[in-house]
Structure formats: structure tokens, C-alpha cells
Design a protein around this motif. Structure first.
Motif, PDB file in Angstrom:
ATOM      1  N   PRO A 239      12.399   4.379 -14.546  1.00  0.00           N
ATOM      2  CA  PRO A 239      11.893   3.127 -13.998  1.00  0.00           C
ATOM      3  C   PRO A 239      11.112   3.399 -12.717  1.00  0.00           C
ATOM      4  CG  PRO A 239      14.257   3.293 -13.649  1.00  0.00           C
ATOM      5  CD  PRO A 239      13.857   4.462 -14.486  1.00  0.00           C
ATOM      6  N   THR A 240       9.926   2.826 -12.601  1.00  0.00           N
ATOM      7  CA  THR A 240       9.075   3.057 -11.442  1.00  0.00           C
ATOM      8  C   THR A 240       8.844   1.762 -10.667  1.00  0.00           C
ATOM      9  OG1 THR A 240       7.047   2.697 -12.680  1.00  0.00           O
ATOM     10  CG2 THR A 240       7.850   4.966 -12.556  1.00  0.00           C
ATOM     11  N   VAL A 241       8.470   1.933  -9.418  1.00  0.00           N
ATOM     12  CA  VAL A 241       8.058   0.817  -8.566  1.00  0.00           C
ATOM     13  C   VAL A 241       6.658   1.144  -8.080  1.00  0.00           C
ATOM     14  CG1 VAL A 241       8.489  -0.473  -6.453  1.00  0.00           C
ATOM     15  CG2 VAL A 241      10.414   0.294  -7.861  1.00  0.00           C
ATOM     16  N   THR A 242       5.743   0.206  -8.278  1.00  0.00           N
ATOM     17  CA  THR A 242       4.362   0.374  -7.847  1.00  0.00           C
ATOM     18  C   THR A 242       4.046  -0.683  -6.794  1.00  0.00           C
ATOM     19  OG1 THR A 242       3.749   1.162 -10.040  1.00  0.00           O
ATOM     20  CG2 THR A 242       1.954   0.462  -8.599  1.00  0.00           C
ATOM     21  N   VAL A 243       3.531  -0.235  -5.659  1.00  0.00           N
ATOM     22  CA  VAL A 243       3.087  -1.127  -4.592  1.00  0.00           C
ATOM     23  C   VAL A 243       1.560  -1.136  -4.626  1.00  0.00           C
ATOM     24  CG1 VAL A 243       3.076  -1.589  -2.107  1.00  0.00           C
ATOM     25  CG2 VAL A 243       5.107  -0.557  -3.192  1.00  0.00           C
ATOM     26  N   HIS A 244       0.989  -2.339  -4.709  1.00  0.00           N
ATOM     27  CA  HIS A 244      -0.462  -2.526  -4.766  1.00  0.00           C
ATOM     28  C   HIS A 244      -0.908  -3.149  -3.446  1.00  0.00           C
ATOM     29  CE1 HIS A 244      -0.088  -2.229  -9.216  1.00  0.00           C
ATOM     30  NE2 HIS A 244       1.032  -2.898  -9.011  1.00  0.00           N
ATOM     31  N   TYR A 245      -1.876  -2.543  -2.783  1.00  0.00           N
ATOM     32  CA  TYR A 245      -2.369  -3.040  -1.493  1.00  0.00           C
ATOM     33  C   TYR A 245      -3.741  -3.677  -1.703  1.00  0.00           C
ATOM     34  CZ  TYR A 245      -3.393  -2.797   3.572  1.00  0.00           C
ATOM     35  OH  TYR A 245      -3.702  -3.083   4.878  1.00  0.00           O
ATOM     36  N   SER A 246      -3.904  -4.877  -1.206  1.00  0.00           N
ATOM     37  CA  SER A 246      -5.118  -5.670  -1.409  1.00  0.00           C
ATOM     38  C   SER A 246      -6.400  -4.929  -1.024  1.00  0.00           C
ATOM     39  CB  SER A 246      -5.039  -6.963  -0.599  1.00  0.00           C
ATOM     40  OG  SER A 246      -6.257  -7.667  -0.672  1.00  0.00           O
ATOM     41  N   LYS A 247      -7.401  -5.075  -1.854  1.00  0.00           N
ATOM     42  CA  LYS A 247      -8.718  -4.487  -1.553  1.00  0.00           C
ATOM     43  C   LYS A 247      -9.386  -5.215  -0.397  1.00  0.00           C
ATOM     44  CE  LYS A 247     -11.106  -7.073  -5.211  1.00  0.00           C
ATOM     45  NZ  LYS A 247     -11.447  -8.198  -4.425  1.00  0.00           N
ATOM     46  N   ASP A 248      -8.895  -6.414  -0.058  1.00  0.00           N
ATOM     47  CA  ASP A 248      -9.459  -7.193   1.049  1.00  0.00           C
ATOM     48  C   ASP A 248      -8.891  -6.796   2.412  1.00  0.00           C
ATOM     49  OD1 ASP A 248     -11.008  -8.671  -0.768  1.00  0.00           O
ATOM     50  OD2 ASP A 248      -9.344 -10.057  -1.125  1.00  0.00           O
ATOM     51  N   ALA A 249      -7.933  -5.880   2.417  1.00  0.00           N
ATOM     52  CA  ALA A 249      -7.340  -5.433   3.679  1.00  0.00           C
ATOM     53  C   ALA A 249      -8.369  -4.656   4.499  1.00  0.00           C
ATOM     54  CB  ALA A 249      -6.123  -4.568   3.393  1.00  0.00           C
ATOM     55  N   LYS A 250      -8.142  -4.561   5.791  1.00  0.00           N
ATOM     56  CA  LYS A 250      -9.077  -3.895   6.697  1.00  0.00           C
ATOM     57  C   LYS A 250      -8.574  -2.565   7.246  1.00  0.00           C
ATOM     58  CE  LYS A 250     -11.920  -7.370   6.599  1.00  0.00           C
ATOM     59  NZ  LYS A 250     -12.668  -7.422   5.379  1.00  0.00           N
ATOM     60  N   GLU A 251      -7.277  -2.283   7.100  1.00  0.00           N
ATOM     61  CA  GLU A 251      -6.743  -1.057   7.682  1.00  0.00           C
ATOM     62  C   GLU A 251      -5.743  -0.393   6.748  1.00  0.00           C
ATOM     63  OE1 GLU A 251      -4.441  -1.809  11.231  1.00  0.00           O
ATOM     64  OE2 GLU A 251      -3.831  -3.748  10.460  1.00  0.00           O
ATOM     65  N   GLN A 252      -5.520   0.885   6.967  1.00  0.00           N
ATOM     66  CA  GLN A 252      -4.547   1.616   6.170  1.00  0.00           C
ATOM     67  C   GLN A 252      -3.135   1.276   6.618  1.00  0.00           C
ATOM     68  OE1 GLN A 252      -4.761   5.853   6.562  1.00  0.00           O
ATOM     69  NE2 GLN A 252      -4.210   5.843   8.717  1.00  0.00           N
ATOM     70  N   LEU A 253      -2.195   1.471   5.737  1.00  0.00           N
ATOM     71  CA  LEU A 253      -0.780   1.320   6.041  1.00  0.00           C
ATOM     72  C   LEU A 253      -0.105   2.673   5.878  1.00  0.00           C
ATOM     73  CD1 LEU A 253       0.048  -1.939   4.041  1.00  0.00           C
ATOM     74  CD2 LEU A 253      -0.453  -1.733   6.486  1.00  0.00           C
ATOM     75  N   LYS A 254       0.883   2.924   6.703  1.00  0.00           N
ATOM     76  CA  LYS A 254       1.728   4.105   6.559  1.00  0.00           C
ATOM     77  C   LYS A 254       3.012   3.653   5.874  1.00  0.00           C
ATOM     78  CE  LYS A 254      -0.225   5.722  10.829  1.00  0.00           C
ATOM     79  NZ  LYS A 254      -0.028   5.786  12.259  1.00  0.00           N
ATOM     80  N   TYR A 255       3.630   4.546   5.097  1.00  0.00           N
ATOM     81  CA  TYR A 255       4.860   4.158   4.413  1.00  0.00           C
ATOM     82  C   TYR A 255       5.813   5.338   4.287  1.00  0.00           C
ATOM     83  CZ  TYR A 255       2.776   6.353   0.284  1.00  0.00           C
ATOM     84  OH  TYR A 255       2.209   7.244  -0.582  1.00  0.00           O
TER      85      TYR A 255
END
Length: 118
Positions: free
Chosen positions: A13-29
Motif C-alpha cells: 500500500p502506498t501514499v502519494t502526496v500531490h503538490y499543486s502546480k499553482d504553488a510558488k515555492e518548494q516544500l521540504k518533507y
């Protein structure tokens, strides 16, 4: 005729996080899956994925923390479902819980190791 199976391809089982293309900056995780830790970065329009266990025990946990260089800080504990659990982040980096977003909100709860809100 006898067929010997020498290799098993087992889908976890996997979990996928999708980050909006409308965002302006990168996220660290940071992914923390039963103390298997992985760090990375998500660019706008990108995402990340990790996998759970085939047969988790009562001590199993899976969580992801993400933040930016400003005030954004989130953490969510996930109970993955097979074959895939989806989390969609909006342009601000917040979880999109709106109807039709595609986020499996019923699989998410407050983190157990981090006090940041989901």
C-alpha cells in the motif's frame, strides 16, 4: 506440468502526496514509516510517495511532515489503504479537504510524533 515461482512481486500500500502546480515555492518533507526515515523536497506540480507494510502490526505508523521556509508546518499520520492513498496539497501547501479534491481524508489524523496540525 509443474511451475516453480521463484520471485514474488507484491504490491505494498502506498501514499502519494500531490503538490499543486499553482504553488510558488518548494516544500521540504520527511517521511517516517515505522522509523524508516526519508527526506526530500517537493516542487510545485510535483509530489512524493512512500509505501507501508503488507501486514502492519498494532505498532505500525506512517507519517509525513512538510514545511516551507516561512510559517508553513504540517504533519499528518496516515493509515494507508491498498493500493494507494492520495493527499492533495493546495497552492498554500495545506491539505485540500474540499469535496472532489481526491484527498483520502478518512485515512488521515493528527501526527503522533509531531504537534504540527494536519
Amino acid at each position: 506440468m509443474f511451475l516453480a515461482i521463484t520471485h514474488w512481486d507484491i504490491a505494498l500500500p502506498t501514499v502519494t502526496v500531490h503538490y499543486s502546480k499553482d504553488a510558488k515555492e518548494q516544500l521540504k518533507y520527511i517521511w517516517n514509516v515505522q522509523h524508516r526515515i526519508f527526506k526530500g523536497r517537493m516542487q510545485p506540480g510535483g509530489g512524493t510517495r512512500d509505501y507501508g507494510f503488507l501486514s502492519p502490526d498494532e505498532k505500525f505508523f506512517m507519517e509525513i511532515s512538510w514545511w516551507n521556509d516561512g510559517d508553513l508546518r504540517h504533519c499528518v499520520n496516515i493509515t494507508p489503504k491498498w493500493p494507494n492513498t492520495h493527499i492533495y496539497l493546495d497552492a498554500n501547501g495545506d491539505i485540500d479537504h474540499s469535496e472532489g479534491s481526491g484527498t483520502d481524508s478518512d485515512r488521515l489524523k493528527q501526527c503522533i510524533t509531531d504537534t504540527a496540525p494536519p
